[in-house]
Scaffold this active site. Sequence first.
Site, short mmCIF file in Angstrom:
data_model
loop_
_atom_site.label_atom_id
_atom_site.label_comp_id
_atom_site.label_asym_id
_atom_site.label_seq_id
_atom_site.Cartn_x
_atom_site.Cartn_y
_atom_site.Cartn_z
N LYS A 1 26.81 29.75 -16.90
CA LYS A 1 27.80 29.38 -15.87
C LYS A 1 27.91 27.87 -15.73
CE LYS A 1 24.67 29.37 -11.97
NZ LYS A 1 24.44 29.67 -10.57
N THR A 2 26.77 27.15 -15.81
CA THR A 2 26.83 25.69 -15.68
C THR A 2 27.63 25.08 -16.81
OG1 THR A 2 24.66 25.72 -14.58
CG2 THR A 2 25.46 23.59 -15.38
N ASP B 1 29.32 26.66 -6.45
CA ASP B 1 28.35 27.45 -7.22
C ASP B 1 27.54 28.33 -6.26
OD1 ASP B 1 26.89 28.41 -9.33
OD2 ASP B 1 25.68 26.61 -9.60
N GLU B 2 26.95 29.40 -6.77
CA GLU B 2 26.10 30.31 -5.98
C GLU B 2 26.82 30.77 -4.72
OE1 GLU B 2 23.57 31.32 -7.39
OE2 GLU B 2 22.60 29.78 -8.59
N ARG C 1 14.12 35.62 -14.98
CA ARG C 1 13.60 34.26 -15.19
C ARG C 1 12.96 34.15 -16.57
NH1 ARG C 1 16.87 32.38 -12.81
NH2 ARG C 1 17.57 34.52 -12.59
N GLN D 1 22.25 38.55 -7.55
CA GLN D 1 21.21 37.55 -7.31
C GLN D 1 21.24 37.03 -5.87
OE1 GLN D 1 20.25 34.78 -10.71
NE2 GLN D 1 22.27 35.43 -11.42
#
Length: 648
Positions: free
Chosen positions: A33-34, A228-229, A599, A259
């Site tokens: 996504k980044t 974001d998020e 992770r 998430q």
Amino acid sequence: MTDHLEGLNVAQKETVLHKEGPLLIVAGAGAGKTKAITHRILNLIKTGVAPRNILAITFTNKAAKEMRDRIMRLIGDDAELNLPVTFAERPFVSTFHALGVHIVRENSLALGIPKHFTIADEGDAQVLMKEAIISLSLDPKQFEPKRLKNVISRQKGDLVTAEKYAGEVGNEYFPRIVSSVWLAYEKLLREHGSLDFDDLILKAVLLLKRNEEVRTHYQNLWQYIHIDEYQDTNVSQYEFSKLLAGERKNICVVGDMDQSIYSWRGADFRNILNFEKDYPEAKVVLLEENYRSTANILTAANDIIKKNKIRKEKNLFTKKEGGEKIGLYSAYDENDEAFFVAGKTTELISKGVSPKDIAVLYRANFQSRVLEEAFLSHQIPYQVLGVKFFERKEVKDVLSFLRCALNQESLANIKRIINVPPRGIGKVTLLKMFAGEEATLPAGTQKKVSEFRGMLEEIREYALKEKTSETVKFIMSRSGIEAILKKGTEDDKERLENIKELVTLATKYDALEPEEGVSKLLEDAALASDQDSLAINTKKEEDAVRLMTVHASKGLEFPYVFITGLEQDLFPHGGFGNAADGEDRAEEERRLFYVALTRAEKKCYLTYASVRTIFGSKQVNAPSEFIIDIDAELIEDEQTAVPTISLD
């Protein structure tokens, strides 16, 4: 030219090439996504959007720095944009709280707030909360400051002010207590020239809502907005985003409700579900290709999360076929579990794995103690995430000198450092200073107070004309801290090393104008998250295994991950299905385990203990339901390493 599109998958290209109107990106863990957002910002600039008209907001300083650095590298590497004029402007990339600081500081006069207001960190805020409780003749043992602060924080996150709450509170006992304490707490904040974390967003949002001129200014400045998020936004952050987007509606939000793990601090994942209702014309893009984890880890993660009912359907996949199976260790008790984790870590390191590529995750902070003991006995370097650099006493002392110099109304900071090093100024003198009665003090005491204030003025003058790192050095010397610590114990010398590390850290602000540099240093220190401690380490801590809660691990990735304490009532956490909102809580626990699994890049180990001592009592535990939810074909049993016994 389309060179900047090379290396992007189809969904990422859709994200990058979209320009006008609302855009929702549903991005799975590790799905790039980044990369998609940063290339989208590059594409906007290449199509003629001025960098200053672009805003990108995320939740942690670490994520904001990563995004900012990536954007500037992309701009610098692009042959078409590699012009001096481009580098004169930059997109505004920050956290929500840093954005709030920026807007509040720019409009401090209109808000009636000192330009150099102090940001009260959690510790400072709780001290003021305790003072507020005592000022009302209430017992802080009965009305715990932390609990009241959390109640008030949730209200501020919902855009409720102390005055509004007081006007709406009924006759119920506890809400009336909250209201009284809140009003007293706000009075103390004003007297100290301070804002707490929640104020940074609350005051900015209320300003935008009430002041059309200010709102129009920022809407015209930031014409393309990226959040974001988005699943982690609360009411105030959600309103913040909508107000800035305005009528243009050029808002791109990125999130993954799978998430969403922060409901306890006011985050509402339904914001991402409601985006298409708020913006019916929104384009939706799914990023499902994972670039982080192996197929086995992703298959297990998909097995876990598909049991949740409230989610936007997606299915992560990867081109990394197979991979190692997920290791499962059944321990007798927490000591056996910790011994296994430490033993397996030793084995990995002996095979060439760097300690910093290993993370040990747990559901609750109390689990770290026995793990630390095992790591110490195995002589494994480790770092517990959550021990923040900026919370070390000596670092806070130096920063308090700087805060006091810029804002002498900051009574909490004056109280902290007036006797650092000792100056013989007692509590009675402090009270008279705070009450404006210094003239009634004895002549000798007045001289001490005058010298202290003179020193603060010297620091202020120095800070406003010299580089930030030089100012920190000046404080070390002028305050007397350096001389005292140099003469002290080995612990004192280590504290001095930490202050020198602060000088090194401060050099990154030296390129800014002096006043802006010191303000930014203080802002970043106040807003630092647990994850920021990873980036600020002394040399001995750099290559170390990371120990942290699952919550703290969000946004991070490691080749090797241990998820410990996988027992029913610990992970998932106890009592999650007993309340009225039990289903929501159960789904959040499942999302938390999904975050933990994703992770891991190469190998994930799951551990649980049949017996665990909690609050002094031994409890017999059943394995977590999450283990059972994973296909047995993806799991292999692990054995503990047998210690070598010397017969010499």
